[in-house]
Design a protein around this motif. Structure first.
Motif, mmCIF file in Angstrom:
data_model
loop_
_atom_site.group_PDB
_atom_site.id
_atom_site.type_symbol
_atom_site.label_atom_id
_atom_site.label_comp_id
_atom_site.label_asym_id
_atom_site.label_seq_id
_atom_site.Cartn_x
_atom_site.Cartn_y
_atom_site.Cartn_z
ATOM 1 N N GLY A 190 0.781 -1.237 0.000
ATOM 2 C CA GLY A 190 0.000 0.000 0.000
ATOM 3 C C GLY A 190 0.809 1.281 0.000
ATOM 4 N N GLU A 191 2.132 1.165 0.183
ATOM 5 C CA GLU A 191 2.966 2.369 0.245
ATOM 6 C C GLU A 191 3.718 2.586 -1.060
ATOM 7 O OE1 GLU A 191 3.872 4.414 3.002
ATOM 8 O OE2 GLU A 191 2.186 3.511 4.113
ATOM 9 N N PRO A 192 3.533 3.753 -1.705
ATOM 10 C CA PRO A 192 4.334 4.034 -2.903
ATOM 11 C C PRO A 192 5.812 4.174 -2.528
ATOM 12 C CG PRO A 192 2.547 5.629 -2.639
ATOM 13 C CD PRO A 192 2.612 4.842 -1.381
ATOM 14 N N THR A 193 6.698 3.728 -3.391
ATOM 15 C CA THR A 193 8.130 3.850 -3.111
ATOM 16 C C THR A 193 8.787 4.696 -4.184
ATOM 17 O OG1 THR A 193 8.670 1.938 -4.461
ATOM 18 C CG2 THR A 193 8.227 1.526 -2.138
ATOM 19 N N ASP A 194 9.826 5.437 -3.779
ATOM 20 C CA ASP A 194 10.650 6.111 -4.779
ATOM 21 C C ASP A 194 11.562 5.071 -5.401
ATOM 22 O OD1 ASP A 194 9.534 8.545 -4.243
ATOM 23 O OD2 ASP A 194 10.935 8.972 -2.606
ATOM 24 N N ASP A 195 12.412 5.533 -6.315
ATOM 25 C CA ASP A 195 13.372 4.605 -6.912
ATOM 26 C C ASP A 195 14.101 3.869 -5.787
ATOM 27 O OD1 ASP A 195 13.960 3.633 -9.306
ATOM 28 O OD2 ASP A 195 15.256 5.269 -9.960
ATOM 29 N N LEU A 196 14.171 2.546 -5.896
ATOM 30 C CA LEU A 196 14.727 1.753 -4.807
ATOM 31 C C LEU A 196 16.211 1.497 -5.015
ATOM 32 C CD1 LEU A 196 11.933 -0.975 -4.672
ATOM 33 C CD2 LEU A 196 12.347 0.789 -2.953
ATOM 34 N N THR A 197 16.982 1.567 -3.934
ATOM 35 C CA THR A 197 18.330 1.026 -3.993
ATOM 36 C C THR A 197 18.216 -0.436 -3.579
ATOM 37 O OG1 THR A 197 18.804 1.479 -1.678
ATOM 38 C CG2 THR A 197 19.293 3.246 -3.237
ATOM 39 N N PRO A 198 19.221 -1.248 -3.918
ATOM 40 C CA PRO A 198 19.146 -2.657 -3.511
ATOM 41 C C PRO A 198 18.959 -2.803 -1.999
ATOM 42 C CG PRO A 198 20.905 -2.353 -5.103
ATOM 43 C CD PRO A 198 20.381 -0.987 -4.778
ATOM 44 N N LYS A 199 19.587 -1.920 -1.236
ATOM 45 C CA LYS A 199 19.480 -2.005 0.223
ATOM 46 C C LYS A 199 18.055 -1.711 0.681
ATOM 47 C CE LYS A 199 22.092 -0.744 4.313
ATOM 48 N NZ LYS A 199 21.231 0.258 5.002
ATOM 49 N N GLN A 200 17.446 -0.665 0.099
ATOM 50 C CA GLN A 200 16.057 -0.355 0.465
ATOM 51 C C GLN A 200 15.124 -1.493 0.094
ATOM 52 O OE1 GLN A 200 15.913 3.224 -1.817
ATOM 53 N NE2 GLN A 200 16.127 4.574 -0.037
ATOM 54 N N ALA A 201 15.357 -2.067 -1.079
ATOM 55 C CA ALA A 201 14.505 -3.176 -1.504
ATOM 56 C C ALA A 201 14.594 -4.317 -0.497
ATOM 57 C CB ALA A 201 14.917 -3.645 -2.902
ATOM 58 N N GLN A 202 15.813 -4.602 -0.040
ATOM 59 C CA GLN A 202 15.996 -5.653 0.971
ATOM 60 C C GLN A 202 15.251 -5.327 2.250
ATOM 61 O OE1 GLN A 202 19.941 -6.898 2.190
ATOM 62 N NE2 GLN A 202 20.408 -7.277 0.031
ATOM 63 N N GLU A 203 15.343 -4.073 2.660
ATOM 64 C CA GLU A 203 14.665 -3.679 3.904
ATOM 65 C C GLU A 203 13.153 -3.804 3.775
ATOM 66 O OE1 GLU A 203 18.251 -0.686 5.240
ATOM 67 O OE2 GLU A 203 16.364 0.173 4.498
#
Ligand SMILES: Nc1ncnc2c1ncn2[C@@H]1O[C@H](COP(=O)(O)OP(=O)(O)OP(=O)(O)O)[C@@H](O)[C@H]1O
Ligand SMILES: [Mg+2]
Length: 502
Positions: free
Chosen positions: A68-81
């Motif tokens: 349900g939360e829009p995300t900005d461009d993801l870094t690999p680390k953010q994607a993992q989190e």
């Protein structure tokens, strides 16, 4: 399934590489507890879509909404989190590090004073391998000593150890045996029960109904259909993938094989092969079928001089030949597409030299060639095998996984070898291009070349081979010539269990 909460929504995702519109307004979603299968021809954009999701490629535009939360461009680390984990199509392990280090890279457990707790690290690694039913891999082993299947399992264990909620599997079974696939599917089933959502990419269409709940098909960067698995029968899916009705895979069954081309007698390789005798004729496609570890790859390695044999003799055109290293094999006219493809392409080079580079010991040798010849020879195979994009100047590293595989096949088809050994030649190749690979193999055979095709895909062995040898425990256990066996018979003669009863 639609009552389950939506874990992920991708909306109108766009991605362009120089000269390639890789993703065109792609919409894709994933529910908790489902396996959503993603299909499409080589180069359709599947891996790129997954890379955008796990942050290793950026999107040009479009929305990614997670829980349900829009995300900005993801870094690999953010994607993992955010709980996204990916098993890449190209293995991404570090060869010099151990299995445990690879599984826990960046998060090795520590004791006080920052010392790494190796015994805990090894335990965690062992535990995650055991979830896949793997008990034979020692976590201390450097990854470079593993075979491709073991590396693939390590890669999967690495992602499992992270407890992801969104799991992306890009052709996870391409190098696995039947039993290993079964275990992986059991694990996937357990993850579903824990509400994990899984996106599953494969070219093995028979897996779709076994594992999936929904199916999405991509073609040329766009989604061309999403449906429940019940509606995704083979014909429907293939037609969506290729955009037209597919041709029959079966090559002409007319075989007219010539005189003896290769003969081995009583070949023995310590601990692997026992007294193997076989004959390959000119113009023949000899299928070798066996479960993983039955000795097929060792046989090919021994024939190519990569594995020393203890005893036995090899004859080409009825003349004895000595093959002690790959140079001998190449000189004797043998070509070998190995199971492990890494290292055999030169990624920074364009397609043309990758097809035409002369080979020494199975590895391309750099030297200057007549450029015009090089291009026209390369062009022929690039067209026949439908390499996409058909741009000879494009660096091989920018090709999709299946298209890289086609370049490797083209190289061996072009190599001038009279005896070709292909270990799993159609791995990662889509259904449409498979038919082309088979047609080309048949054409080479009709020109008098002898082909040994090692394959674990039963339909492929059955439809392509003039003759089939079944291996088990380093021995030939059955031969089928004019009478083709059924799938069940083939599996039966390759299986261990059958003889061990009582
Ligand atoms: N880094 C890159 N630079 C340039 N082009 C790229 C790059 N990565 C992918 N492409 C191109 O984007 C297109 C889609 O590639 P992608 O790897 O997503 O295909 P795929 O569906 O995964 O195919 P396969 O089944 O062969 O793995 C292809 O034309 C490919 O050549
Ligand atoms: Mg891919």
């Amino acid at each position: 399934m639609s009552s389950e909460p939506t874990l992920l929504e991708m909306q109108q995702i766009e991605k362009r590489f120089p000269g390639v519109h890789a993703l065109k307004a792609v919409d894709f979603d994933l529910h908790a507890g489902e396996v959503h299968v993603l299909l499409g021809e080589n180069g359709a954009g599947k891996s790129t879509l997954m890379k955008v999701l796990c942050g290793t490629e950026s999107r040009d535009s479009g929305q990614i909404i997670i829980r349900g939360e829009p995300t900005d461009d993801l870094t690999p680390k953010q994607a993992q989190e955010l709980g996204i984990g990916m098993v890449f199509q190209e293995l991404s392990l570090v060869p010099a590090l151990s299995v445990a280090e690879n599984i826990l890279i960046g998060r090795l457990p520590r004791r006080s004073f920052g010392m790494i707790d190796w015994s805990q690290a090894n335990d965690i690694a062992r535990e995650n391998l055991a979830r896949l039913g793997v008990t034979h891999i020692d976590p201390h082993t450097p990854v470079r000593q593993l075979n491709v299947a073991e590396q693939q399992l390590t890669e999967i264990a690495r992602v499992l150890s992270r407890d992801c909620q969104i799991l992306l599997l890009d052709e996870p079974t391409s190098a696995l045996s039947e039993t290993e696939v079964d275990r992986l599917f059991e694990t996937i089933q357990r993850l579903r029960e824990q509400a994990v959502g899984i996106i599953y990419i494969s070219h093995r269409l028979d897996e779709v109904a076994r594992i999936g709940q929904r199916v999405t098909v991509m073609r040329d960067g766009a989604v061309v259909g999403t449906m429940p698995v019940e509606a995704a029968d083979r014909d429907t899916v293939v037609q969506l993938m290729v955009g037209h009705k597919p041709g029959e895979q079966r090559a002409d069954a007319q075989r007219r094989t010539g005189p003896s081309l290769l003969r081995i007698e009583n070949l023995t390789v310590q601990d692997h092969l026992y007294q193997l005798t076989l004959e390959l004729h000119q113009g023949e496609i000899l299928g070798i079928f066996g479960l993983m570890g039955a000795g097929q790859t060792e046989l090919a390695d021994a024939l190519f001089g990569l594995l020393p044999h203890e005893s036995g003799a090899i004859f080409i055109d009825n003349q004895p030949v000595q093959i002690d290293h790959p140079g001998d094999a190449v000189a004797a006219g043998i070509g070998y597409l190995t199971r492990d493809r890494r290292g055999s392409l030169i990624p920074v080079q364009p397609i043309a030299p990758n097809v035409t580079l002369p080979l020494i010991g199975g590895l391309p040798l750099l030297r200057s060639l007549n450029l015009r010849d090089e291009r026209s020879a390369a062009n022929k195979y690039i067209q026949d095998l439908q390499v996409r994009p058909p741009d000879l100047n494009r660096s091989v590293r920018y090709l999709s996984g299946g298209n890289q595989q086609k370049v490797l096949l083209a190289r061996w088809m072009h190599s001038g070898a009279r005896i070709l050994i292909f270990d799993e030649p159609t791995r990662g190749i889509d259904v449409g291009a498979k038919a082309e690979v088979f047609a080309l193999m048949r054409r080479l055979a009709n020109d008098g070349i002898g082909i040994i095709m090692i394959s674990s895909e039963i339909p492929e062995v059955l439809s392509m081979s003039d003759r089939i040898l079944v291996m088990r425990d380093g021995r030939f256990k059955a031969e089928y010539a004019s009478e083709k066996p059924t799938q069940a018979e083939l599996l039966h003669s390759a299986s261990y269990a059958t003889e061990q009863v009582s």
